[in-house]
Design a protein around this motif. Structure first.
Motif, PDB file in Angstrom:
ATOM      1  N   GLY A 123      -1.365  -6.517  -1.900  1.00 23.62           N
ATOM      2  CA  GLY A 123      -2.188  -7.786  -1.917  1.00 23.62           C
ATOM      3  C   GLY A 123      -1.129  -9.178  -1.533  1.00 23.62           C
ATOM      4  O   GLY A 123      -0.090  -9.238  -2.099  1.00 23.62           O
TER       5      GLY A 123
ATOM      6  N   ASP B  24     -11.716  -8.302  -8.075  1.00 24.70           N
ATOM      7  CA  ASP B  24     -12.642  -7.454  -7.279  1.00 24.70           C
ATOM      8  C   ASP B  24     -13.785  -7.191  -7.976  1.00 24.70           C
ATOM      9  O   ASP B  24     -14.896  -7.182  -7.181  1.00 24.70           O
ATOM     10  CB  ASP B  24     -11.963  -6.101  -6.749  1.00 24.70           C
TER      11      ASP B  24
ATOM     12  N   LYS C  33       0.820  -1.247  -0.078  1.00 23.73           N
ATOM     13  CA  LYS C  33       0.017  -0.080  -0.005  1.00 23.73           C
ATOM     14  C   LYS C  33       0.786   1.270   0.122  1.00 23.73           C
ATOM     15  O   LYS C  33       1.940   1.425   0.469  1.00 23.73           O
ATOM     16  CB  LYS C  33      -0.843   0.020   1.160  1.00 23.73           C
TER      17      LYS C  33
ATOM     18  N   SER D 294     -12.005  -8.631  -0.290  1.00 23.28           N
ATOM     19  CA  SER D 294     -12.043  -7.272   0.524  1.00 23.28           C
ATOM     20  C   SER D 294     -13.235  -6.691   0.794  1.00 23.28           C
ATOM     21  O   SER D 294     -14.210  -6.780  -0.158  1.00 23.28           O
ATOM     22  CB  SER D 294     -10.964  -6.210  -0.359  1.00 23.28           C
TER      23      SER D 294
ATOM     24  N   ASN E 101      -5.753 -13.801  -0.947  1.00 20.20           N
ATOM     25  CA  ASN E 101      -5.284 -12.286  -0.378  1.00 20.20           C
ATOM     26  C   ASN E 101      -6.775 -12.203   0.487  1.00 20.20           C
ATOM     27  O   ASN E 101      -6.948 -11.153   0.840  1.00 20.20           O
ATOM     28  CB  ASN E 101      -5.381 -11.455  -1.779  1.00 20.20           C
TER      29      ASN E 101
ATOM     30  N   ARG F 126      -8.369  -1.223  -6.054  1.00 18.81           N
ATOM     31  CA  ARG F 126      -7.327  -1.901  -5.959  1.00 18.81           C
ATOM     32  C   ARG F 126      -6.711  -2.165  -7.446  1.00 18.81           C
ATOM     33  O   ARG F 126      -5.517  -2.690  -7.564  1.00 18.81           O
ATOM     34  CB  ARG F 126      -7.133  -3.109  -5.243  1.00 18.81           C
TER      35      ARG F 126
ATOM     36  N   LYS G 186     -15.309 -14.118   5.692  1.00 19.10           N
ATOM     37  CA  LYS G 186     -14.240 -13.433   6.149  1.00 19.10           C
ATOM     38  C   LYS G 186     -13.042 -14.543   6.291  1.00 19.10           C
ATOM     39  O   LYS G 186     -11.727 -13.988   6.279  1.00 19.10           O
ATOM     40  CB  LYS G 186     -14.447 -12.649   7.490  1.00 19.10           C
TER      41      LYS G 186
END
Lengths: 322, 504
Positions: free
Chosen positions: A72, B416, A41, B202, B199, B411, B177
């Motif tokens: 990520g 996503d 990030k 999100s 990952n 991102r 989660k």
């Protein structure tokens, strides 16, 4: 003005090396901006290196560097993307190579630092250190080791996440001195530092630069390196304190996709050398308590291979535990 | 008092004021666009700030964070599509009001409550930055886990008609989660060998999918049916309906005050954030309300409570950030980066080395709240009236499109976007079958932190779970949680009994 003085100093400083560097420069003329893919990030430690490269390159490199954050999966997401980029010098990866190496050893990843990329150059280095809170009874590493021996498996220590280089370094120190303590992972450097200052744990392994500004809250006892830190000069290394440790650090390395041609890699390497020697870059890094450590590609690669051998036994132990 | 000197210097500096106003507008716009969150906007605008003066850069991003949290309520109220996770609680009562043609009134309540909450948080920060930081430092994993545990109770307050389906939705949130890397051992869980899944899922694409796409699909389903025109614009009747009187706002005030303190407290704790604050305040408000049966059907108090809380988070979360370098939120983490890029080391010495800058930043916060408050109070209701004139068959396709852009831009990941589409169908199906999207998202937000702190606590403990009983603060929150669960369960079972009696 600044640029001119810089050009002068760099010309003086690198008479010998400049020949090969500028020669390569002449062969590869970048026409499009170079994207630095940063697999974390914005605002983190490695990110600040990339930002400093981008801002210091002004005037030293014909096209701008553009930092693209692709966070990520502990840095693997960005690495995969970089490895799939066109190998023509328009996209490179800048990452904390120690973490990248350890992640690729601990998990099944599609890319590895030594097989999927060409190493352009190392531009910095993150070094981990053993710290205790200011009110801790441990004044020296000897005090801490004596207590761990007196209460095996009861001393708690914090690190920034399993398989990270802070964790591996800490576990390496404990294993090589036959010590037993319980590691507790926290999310990232600042959370680990907060847990340490809040005395949730007895000691912690965090980057030495994290102590900057926290001199009254934290006491670094030992540095995991073969030489002392450029800023925190009073902290002894593990060897100086009289203990074995495993040499694992995290060099900040620029990688190029595997099929990038020689002249492009050489051109980027020369540019990195110039940039890391520039005053703008050195000042930007000094504010964070980091010193630039430039190493040419082949040397950086040799160090990374050596680290891979160093950590193999700990990685084996960690994998069997998991 | 440094803050008055700082306020004077900020108010006399037109450039800083310009940035603060720009931030108030940018924050409101990105907050209002469904799915585009303030933190995503800040991440995108970050490179711009490298070329600004440190104060301008910090104030710009700080105020975007504030007004973005407020802006999220606009879309939540108007379209049932919360702009941010923090405004997901606002839609529960905001959208029913819109349907009754009272969207402007709902937005005025949201604005007044947001600025009150924000001011409470900011003033607490200015007055007690040292104390807040000390509290944050003492909250170790066991204490944080106890807070998470107590916060889970709020799921009970958003549960709709069916308790089992509500609990099933919450359990599904926890399960989703769990996908990704284990927070302690870093092993992969439920990834089925997929790299993208390692990952984790999100929050942003999930939330856009569940709330925004889910709503678009519901609207799509309603196509062909006569369009219900819920704001007959610009007649005297509509104006009167949207005028907010003191008598109407008065019952909201206790909720606003309580929620401001709930939000401020949650802001002090690292990692919880505005979404949790908003839901906890909503739950607590509903529990104490004199008119709980109206909550969820368009109670003004149901807007006031979450909106005050989600903005109150902003100020206090700066205390651990500035003095300890602990970011309480994504926005906080980015702000630390901005400090560092401008060569300012956050930490305990910051108030010695950069005192003037910090108080000027706080002063910019105070000015920023007033800025978005004014723009919001007079602007948002106008925008609201204007947008409601756009026919739904134009509006929802536009929302549909922006959600794709927003999911991708957070991102830069196509995965996503896929998550968002799947979540969109999921959210729509949940609505169709009376499952509870809000419970799903709350438990998704809480589960990660709860698991991490629980397992950290066990590692820290010599005697397993006893650590939660030997640390007084942790024990206190656990008791609060248990008492609230029991009370909630009893009132729910009473409701269920009444319902079954009515059926019979």
């Amino acid at each position: 003005m600044e640029r001119r003085t810089f050009l002068k100093t760099s010309a003086l400083a690198s008479v010998g090396l400049a020949l090969s560097g500028t020669a390569a420069f002449a062969e590869w003329k970048p026409r499009r901006p170079v994207s630095i893919i940063l697999p974390y990030k914005a605002g983190g430690g490695t990110d600040s290196y990339a930002r400093a490269v981008a801002s210091a390159s002004d005037g030293l490199f014909p096209v701008p560097f553009v930092v693209v954050n692709k966070p990520g999966s502990s840095g693997i997401t960005g690495a995969v993307e970089a490895s799939r980029s066109r190998p023509d010098g328009t996209a490179v990866l800048l990452t904390s190579a120690g973490s990248f190496l350890l992640t690729s050893l601990l998990r099944e990843t599609d890319v590895t630092p030594l097989d999927s990329f060409r190493i352009v150059a190392q531009i910095g280095k993150l070094t981990t250190s053993l710290m205790v809170p200011m009110n801790s009874p441990y004044q020296t590493l000897d005090d801490l080791v004596a207590d761990i021996k007196a209460r095996p498996g009861e001393v708690r220590w914090a690190h920034t996440g399993n398989g990270g280089f802070h964790h591996v370094a800490g576990q390496g120190f404990l294993d090589s001195n036959d010590l037993e303590a319980v590691g507790v992972p926290f999310k990232g450097g600042s959370a680990t530092r907060a847990a340490l200052i809040g005395e949730q744990v007895d000691f912690g392994m965090i980057g030495i630069q994290q102590a900057a500004g926290f001199e009254n809250e934290l006491r670094p006892l030992a540095l995991n390196s073969d030489q002392r830190d450029a800023f925190m000069t009073e902290v002894p290394t593990f060897a100086e304190a009289g203990y074995d440790a495993v040499d694992v650090s995290s060099p900040i390395i620029m990688f190029a996709p595997k099929d990038t041609p020689d002249d492009v890699v050489a051109g980027l390497e020369a540019a990195m050398k110039e940039i890391t020697e520039s005053e703008a870059f050195i000042n930007a890094m000094a504010e964070r308590g980091n010193a630039p450590v430039f190493l040419p590609g082949p040397e950086a690669e040799a160090n990374l291979r050596a680290m891979k051998d160093n950590v193999s036994s700990i990685i084996g132990a960690l994998k069997s535990q998991g | 008092m440094e803050i008055f000197a700082a306020l004077a210097s900020v108010l006399s500096d037109p450039i800083i004021l310009m940035w603060v106003f720009a931030a108030a507008i940018v924050g409101m716009v990105v907050g209002a666009i469904p799915g585009l969150t303030a933190s995503a906007a800040i991440a995108m605008l970050l490179p711009v700030t490298f070329y600004m003066q440190p104060l301008a850069a910090l104030a710009f991003l700080y105020v975007i964070g504030k007004s973005g949290r407020y802006g999220g309520s606009i879309a939540a109220i108007l379209f049932n599509t919360p702009g941010t996770a923090a405004s997901a609680a606002t839609q529960i009562d905001g959208y029913p009001l819109s349907k009754r043609g009272m969207s402007s009134k709902a937005m005025k309540v949201a604005t007044l409550s947001s600025i009150t909450g924000d001011y409470v948080g900011e003033i607490l920060l200015i007055a007690g930055v040292g104390i807040i930081a000390a509290i944050a430092l003492k909250m170790g994993p066991p204490e944080l886990f106890a807070v998470y545990f107590a916060a889970f109770v709020v799921i009970g307050s958003v549960i709709g008609k069916s308790i089992t389906r509500g609990l099933a939705s919450a359990a599904l949130g926890v399960l989703i989660k769990m996908v990704g890397l284990d927070p302690i051992s870093s092993e992969e869980r439920f990834t089925f060998g997929s790299f993208d899944l390692s990952n984790g899922i999100s929050l942003v694409p999930l939330m856009i999918g569940i709330f925004v796409l889910g709503e678009v699909f519901s609207q799509l389903e309603a196509r062909g049916k006569p369009i219900e025109q819920f704001d007959d614009p610009d007649n005297d009747d509509a104006r009167a309906r949207n005028r907010l009187t003191w008598a109407e706002y008065k019952p909201c005030i206790p909720h606003v005050i309580r929620s401001s303190f709930i939000g401020s407290f949650i802001g002090m704790l690292p990692g919880l954030g505005s979404a949790i604050a908003a839901f906890v305040a909503y739950g607590e408000g509903k529990r104490r309300a004199k008119n709980p049966e109206e909550w969820g059907k368009g109670a003004l108090e149901g807007i006031a409570a979450p909106e005050a809380a989600n903005n109150a988070v902003s100020g206090p979360s700066m205390a651990p950030l500035l003095t300890l370098g602990i970011p309480g939120s994504i926005i906080g983490a980015i702000l630390i980066g901005v400090f560092l890029i401008h060569g300012i080391q956050v930490g305990p010495t910051l108030f010695l080395t950069q005192k003037e800058l910090i108080y000027q930043l706080f002063a910019c916060g105070l000015v920023g709240i007033a800025a978005y408050g004014l723009i919001g109070y007079y602007g948002a209701s106008f925008v609201g009236r204007f947008i409601l004139k756009i026919p739904t068959d134009v509006l929802y396709p536009v929302i549909f499109l922006t959600s794709f852009v927003a999911a991708y831009s957070a991102r830069g990941s196509m995965f996503d976007v896929l998550i968002m589409v799947i979540a969109g169908f999921g959210g729509w199906l949940m609505k169709c079958y009376d499952f509870n999207p809000a419970a799903f998202v709350i438990s998704f937000v809480l589960a990660g932190g709860a698991e991490e702190t629980f397992r950290q606590s066990l590692l820290l403990s010599d005697h397993g779970a006893l650590i939660f009983f030997t640390r007084p603060v942790a024990l206190g929150f656990l008791i609060v949680g248990v008492v609230a669960v029991v009370a909630r369960a009893r009132s729910l079972s009473k409701q269920a009994k009444e319902a079954s009696l009515n059926d019979a």
